[in-house]
Design a protein around this motif. Structure first.
Motif, short mmCIF file in Angstrom:
data_model
loop_
_atom_site.label_atom_id
_atom_site.label_comp_id
_atom_site.label_asym_id
_atom_site.label_seq_id
_atom_site.Cartn_x
_atom_site.Cartn_y
_atom_site.Cartn_z
N PRO A 132 0.83 -1.21 0.00
CA PRO A 132 0.00 0.00 0.00
C PRO A 132 0.86 1.27 0.00
CG PRO A 132 -0.68 -1.52 1.75
CD PRO A 132 0.63 -2.02 1.22
N LYS A 141 -5.30 6.28 -0.59
CA LYS A 141 -6.23 5.47 -1.38
C LYS A 141 -6.87 6.34 -2.44
CE LYS A 141 -8.02 1.26 -1.56
NZ LYS A 141 -7.86 1.21 -3.01
N ALA A 225 -1.77 2.81 -4.38
CA ALA A 225 -2.95 3.47 -3.80
C ALA A 225 -4.25 2.95 -4.41
CB ALA A 225 -2.85 4.98 -4.00
N GLY A 226 -4.14 1.98 -5.34
CA GLY A 226 -5.34 1.39 -5.93
C GLY A 226 -5.62 1.85 -7.35
#
Length: 266
Positions: A132, A141, A225-226
């Motif tokens: 992450p 995120k 972070a996605g």
């Protein structure tokens, strides 16, 4: 090859050293010059890169270095530290704290570790492939983007596109604005836009003409972070990429972004 605690420790030290070199020149005499490629350079760019190179050479002497200001240093390890000491020199010399220091560790051509550091605001995004992304030590995120229409799209400057690329970018602008002229793109920001995307404040960043030192650090930050990063054809970004870059906070929108960019403006 995995990223080790020693790699992470050095990356943070590099960002600290660059920030210490940059801060005295912000909103102060900075010795602005124009390089042969017509891009600006200051004492901050040169001092920050020199400080980072000294640390890398002392810690990992077998690693290559690719820096914007002092060029490449060959290595034997298959690893390269890719440095852009001040990404957004025009913002820096304008007194706008939306530039950043970019630090990447590229292994066999693939970006594995990246830092976006804003030394004035003391903001740091740290990304490692498979882990992450952290923003000042806490998880970052990206946000969900339910539709392309209404998505917050950013790019540093429309003047960075050639005429052909500009047509394609404007097709994406039309798709995101949904016909609403007040919903145009956000201009300015350089690498800071990608940090904002990783933190869920922007949905899409699209650029062209980037070099490896402009984009290598961004990939681990955005993806951890996605989000997703790729070129305009949807291919992964590597040391061989041409410099047309998409960052999508919500991977569900990526195909639509690529499709919109493939359309010519009329």
């Amino acid at each position: 090859m995995r990223i080790t605690p020693a790699d992470l420790a050095l990356a943070e030290q590099l960002a600290d050293a660059a920030g210490a070199a940059i801060r005295p020149f912000f909103r102060a005499p900075h010795g602005l010059e124009t390089k042969a490629d017509h891009s600006p350079v200051t004492h901050a760019d040169r001092d920050a890169e020199a400080a980072m190179r000294r640390l890398i050479e002392a810690t990992f002497p077998d690693d290559a270095i690719i820096g914007e200001e002092y060029g490449p240093r060959e290595g034997t390890s298959g690893r390269a530290w890719v440095l852009d000491p001040v990404d957004g020199t025009r913002a820096f010399v304008s007194g706008r704290p939306i530039f950043g220091t970019l630090i990447a560790l590229v292994v066999e051509g693939w970006p594995m570790l990246g830092i976006i550091d804003q030394p004035i605001l003391k903001e740091r995004w740290l990304g490692v492939i498979g882990k992450p992304t952290l923003f000042n030590g806490a998880p970052a995120k990206t946000r969900i983007c339910p539709a392309l229409a209404g998505a917050a799209l950013a790019t540093t400057s429309p003047h960075a596109f050639d005429e052909h690329q500009a047509d394609h970018f404007l097709a994406l602008v039309r798709a995101t604005s949904g016909g609403n002229p007040g919903q145009g793109p956000i201009y300015g920001g350089d690498c800071y836009n990608y940090g904002c995307l990783a933190s869920g404040d922007l949905d899409i960043v699209v650029e062209a003409g980037l070099k490896i030192h402009d984009f290598a650090a961004l990939v681990p930050v955005v993806e951890g972070a996605g989000g997703r990063m790729c070129d305009w054809q949807g291919d992964p970004l590597t040391a061989d990429s041409e410099g047309e870059v998409i960052a999508a906070g919500d991977p569900a929108r990526l195909e639509e972004i690529i499709e919109a960019l493939a359309c010519h403006g009329h």
